[in-house]
Design a protein around this motif. Sequence first.
Motif, PDB file in Angstrom:
ATOM      1  N   LYS A 162       7.260  15.137   4.893  1.00 54.82           N
ATOM      2  CA  LYS A 162       7.111  13.685   5.048  1.00 54.82           C
ATOM      3  C   LYS A 162       7.400  13.068   3.681  1.00 54.82           C
ATOM      4  N   TYR A 163       8.689  13.033   3.354  1.00 56.63           N
ATOM      5  CA  TYR A 163       9.102  12.719   2.000  1.00 56.63           C
ATOM      6  C   TYR A 163       8.838  11.278   1.593  1.00 56.63           C
ATOM      7  N   ILE A 164       8.977  10.344   2.500  1.00 54.16           N
ATOM      8  CA  ILE A 164       8.706   8.946   2.139  1.00 54.16           C
ATOM      9  C   ILE A 164       7.237   8.787   1.764  1.00 54.16           C
ATOM     10  N   ARG A 165       6.357   9.387   2.540  1.00 54.66           N
ATOM     11  CA  ARG A 165       4.930   9.319   2.216  1.00 54.66           C
ATOM     12  C   ARG A 165       4.629  10.047   0.906  1.00 54.66           C
ATOM     13  N   ALA A 166       5.323  11.158   0.667  1.00 58.03           N
ATOM     14  CA  ALA A 166       5.145  11.882  -0.593  1.00 58.03           C
ATOM     15  C   ALA A 166       5.588  11.019  -1.768  1.00 58.03           C
ATOM     16  N   ILE A 167       6.691  10.311  -1.600  1.00 52.98           N
ATOM     17  CA  ILE A 167       7.179   9.420  -2.663  1.00 52.98           C
ATOM     18  C   ILE A 167       6.125   8.361  -2.977  1.00 52.98           C
ATOM     19  N   VAL A 168       5.567   7.754  -1.958  1.00 52.37           N
ATOM     20  CA  VAL A 168       4.538   6.735  -2.156  1.00 52.37           C
ATOM     21  C   VAL A 168       3.339   7.332  -2.903  1.00 52.37           C
ATOM     22  N   ALA A 169       2.907   8.507  -2.477  1.00 48.10           N
ATOM     23  CA  ALA A 169       1.746   9.143  -3.108  1.00 48.10           C
ATOM     24  C   ALA A 169       2.028   9.482  -4.568  1.00 48.10           C
ATOM     25  N   TYR A 170       3.195  10.037  -4.841  1.00 44.96           N
ATOM     26  CA  TYR A 170       3.509  10.409  -6.228  1.00 44.96           C
ATOM     27  C   TYR A 170       3.803   9.192  -7.097  1.00 44.96           C
ATOM     28  N   ARG A 171       4.331   8.120  -6.524  1.00 41.80           N
ATOM     29  CA  ARG A 171       4.492   6.891  -7.319  1.00 41.80           C
ATOM     30  C   ARG A 171       3.117   6.374  -7.754  1.00 41.80           C
ATOM     31  N   ARG A 172       2.151   6.429  -6.848  1.00 44.21           N
ATOM     32  CA  ARG A 172       0.791   6.016  -7.208  1.00 44.21           C
ATOM     33  C   ARG A 172       0.235   6.900  -8.311  1.00 44.21           C
ATOM     34  N   LEU A 173       0.477   8.201  -8.194  1.00 46.69           N
ATOM     35  CA  LEU A 173      -0.010   9.124  -9.215  1.00 46.69           C
ATOM     36  C   LEU A 173       0.644   8.839 -10.562  1.00 46.69           C
ATOM     37  N   VAL A 174       1.939   8.553 -10.563  1.00 42.48           N
ATOM     38  CA  VAL A 174       2.631   8.214 -11.809  1.00 42.48           C
ATOM     39  C   VAL A 174       2.038   6.939 -12.416  1.00 42.48           C
TER      40      VAL A 174
END
Length: 73
Positions: free
Chosen positions: A16-28
Amino acid sequence: MKAQAAIGQLFLEQEKYIRAIVAYRRLVEMAPENPEAHYHLGTALAERRRMSEAKKSLERAKELYEEAGNEEG
């Protein structure tokens, strides 16, 4: 921060790459000096064929690993 990283990892594993992108953007945003956050964001972006953005994230991860003295990254 560990919870956010775990969420991102879960989404990557589920492809679920779009959700992963959102999660990792928050982490960044939470930890901009965390090379693993940038690395995993780059990985998720690459899976979505967003190569320009992926390259930037992966290059930033490399810089941060090198600054920390961990060139194996």
